[in-house]
Design a protein around this motif. Sequence first.
Motif, PDB file in Angstrom:
ATOM      1  N   UNK A 307       0.848  -1.193   0.098  1.00 56.14           N
ATOM      2  CA  UNK A 307       0.188  -0.147   0.037  1.00 56.14           C
ATOM      3  C   UNK A 307       1.010   1.284   0.105  1.00 56.14           C
ATOM      4  N   UNK A 308       2.100   1.063  -0.201  1.00 57.13           N
ATOM      5  CA  UNK A 308       3.037   2.214  -0.415  1.00 57.13           C
ATOM      6  C   UNK A 308       3.659   2.888   0.913  1.00 57.13           C
ATOM      7  N   UNK A 309       3.589   2.040   1.949  1.00 62.78           N
ATOM      8  CA  UNK A 309       4.254   2.659   3.347  1.00 62.78           C
ATOM      9  C   UNK A 309       5.749   2.215   3.156  1.00 62.78           C
ATOM     10  N   UNK A 331      -4.399 -10.454  12.373  1.00 59.48           N
ATOM     11  CA  UNK A 331      -3.996 -10.043  10.875  1.00 59.48           C
ATOM     12  C   UNK A 331      -4.954  -8.923  10.649  1.00 59.48           C
ATOM     13  N   UNK A 332      -6.403  -8.775  10.852  1.00 57.20           N
ATOM     14  CA  UNK A 332      -7.124  -7.558  10.287  1.00 57.20           C
ATOM     15  C   UNK A 332      -6.766  -6.417  11.101  1.00 57.20           C
ATOM     16  N   UNK A 333      -6.606  -6.520  12.501  1.00 50.78           N
ATOM     17  CA  UNK A 333      -6.181  -5.382  13.161  1.00 50.78           C
ATOM     18  C   UNK A 333      -4.805  -4.815  12.827  1.00 50.78           C
ATOM     19  N   UNK A 334      -3.885  -5.807  12.585  1.00 54.08           N
ATOM     20  CA  UNK A 334      -2.347  -5.213  12.090  1.00 54.08           C
ATOM     21  C   UNK A 334      -2.336  -4.582  10.762  1.00 54.08           C
ATOM     22  N   UNK A 335      -3.413  -5.212   9.754  1.00 53.36           N
ATOM     23  CA  UNK A 335      -3.556  -4.576   8.451  1.00 53.36           C
ATOM     24  C   UNK A 335      -4.013  -3.065   8.480  1.00 53.36           C
ATOM     25  N   UNK A 336      -5.205  -3.014   9.434  1.00 49.65           N
ATOM     26  CA  UNK A 336      -5.736  -1.602   9.531  1.00 49.65           C
ATOM     27  C   UNK A 336      -4.842  -0.558  10.204  1.00 49.65           C
ATOM     28  N   UNK A 337      -4.405  -1.180  11.176  1.00 50.99           N
ATOM     29  CA  UNK A 337      -3.085  -0.321  12.075  1.00 50.99           C
ATOM     30  C   UNK A 337      -2.099   0.028  11.051  1.00 50.99           C
ATOM     31  N   UNK A 338      -1.658  -0.759  10.178  1.00 50.98           N
ATOM     32  CA  UNK A 338      -0.389  -0.531   9.430  1.00 50.98           C
ATOM     33  C   UNK A 338      -0.977   0.616   8.123  1.00 50.98           C
ATOM     34  N   UNK A 343      -1.407   7.967   7.135  1.00 44.04           N
ATOM     35  CA  UNK A 343      -2.066   9.014   7.480  1.00 44.04           C
ATOM     36  C   UNK A 343      -1.367   9.801   8.867  1.00 44.04           C
ATOM     37  N   UNK A 344      -0.987   8.944   9.723  1.00 44.88           N
ATOM     38  CA  UNK A 344      -0.522   9.131  11.086  1.00 44.88           C
ATOM     39  C   UNK A 344       1.001   9.076  11.396  1.00 44.88           C
ATOM     40  N   UNK A 345       1.985   9.652  12.037  1.00 47.02           N
ATOM     41  CA  UNK A 345       2.946   9.267  12.316  1.00 47.02           C
ATOM     42  C   UNK A 345       2.866   8.019  13.412  1.00 47.02           C
ATOM     43  N   UNK A 346       3.888   7.484  13.405  1.00 47.06           N
ATOM     44  CA  UNK A 346       3.952   6.231  14.295  1.00 47.06           C
ATOM     45  C   UNK A 346       3.490   6.563  15.853  1.00 47.06           C
TER      46      UNK A 346
END
Length: 451
Positions: A307-309, A331-338, A343-346
Amino acid sequence: MKSSDLNIEINDIALTFRKWHRLPKELTEKLNASHFARACFRDSDSKKHLTPGQAAILDILDRLVGADPIGVRILRSRFIEGLSSLEVAHAVGLSRDQVNRRQRNALEEVRELFVELERRYSQDEARRLERRLPPQPYVSLIGMELPLAKALHKLRSCSYGACVLITGLGGIGKTALADATARAMIGWLGSGEIYWMRVPENLKRVSSLADVRNQLALCLQEQGHPDLGANPEDQPRTGGLIVVDDVETYAQFTIIEPILKEWQVSYNLLVTSRHQPRADFDWTVLHLDELDWESSWQLVSNYAASIGVDTHTVLTSQSGHQIYDVVGGNPLALRIATSLLRVFPLDHLLEIVTHSPSGSVEQLYRSIYMASWESLGFDARKLLNGMRLAAENGATISQIRAITAMEDEEISAAIELLVQHSLLEFRASGAERVYGLHRLTRAFLDSLDEI
């Protein structure tokens, strides 16, 4: 046995010819198991008195007659018409030795063409069965090698009657594992079919089993499987696999369990659910836990790159571990967070998710979803919210246009963003693509109405 493992040899062809009129069926079991032979037998009413292997050989003789008319005539005369080699030699104007040589060559030609046609028919059959499955929801299956092996071992051990249940929290990868299992089973189904259905959220408890069948029959028809039917007498005894995805509640399980038992008589079953049914059903249960750090990092880094990160500066192994420590290995939570790293800094992302009350998985999900929701623009929010009005099976672009009254360019941009955020799922392809919501996403959107 996989059709690709048939390993058809010239002796299989020769024996079928030699025993043509006194052929025990088991002698052509290898030929009968081929996709090509079954297609020849199924498509010709005039060959119903033959075995599938014999029907396939007659088809091949018709195909070869132009290239080797003498060889085909020798095989037909010797084995189907029952003439002696001397009689055949006189008929075709050759010596007996010449007839025997031409016969051996013709048998090899039949074998070679049989193998080639079986390869083509097997590929066509695999593509047909793959079209029955939803689009693959992952690029690679990570951290699930052991449960995948266990599921395949059970389902490949018998043609029907095996029941595998995949359980775990929402977003843990149950559907992905079921999809990988179903795709790996395609080459093992023989003459069996494969079906994939999602249990409708509005499945209702009714007074009779017939009413449950009617609900499921409608569901199956909407999901493209009208030939499966919901009545036990409609089921062919050819084996196959039925995947029942996302049995959401224990109540739904109790409603459909009698139907599953009826299907079990003719099919293998693969079911995904957050719940485990009563102990009196003979399930092989595979419970999925969260991914460990190594698998989580592999998933996160692969997804970030897709996704370009930037995986060298924005997402490093250290920052990935920080996300894992807070979010866990879902896995789903990790993908959404990633996806939020676009958009946001870490530091801001970690601050968002660490506001969840300790030990509350639901609140953690809500925090991640809320952060993702707040990062969306107007069009993406409008489309995502509108998807709640779509059928549970999803919506095509034209249906999304009707629901949202958005322009095609707006829809295209919003879909691309929502898919990158793992908020929208690609459900099916065909004349039009179909998109849908994960049930966790739908639950979050419904909760916004309560604010």
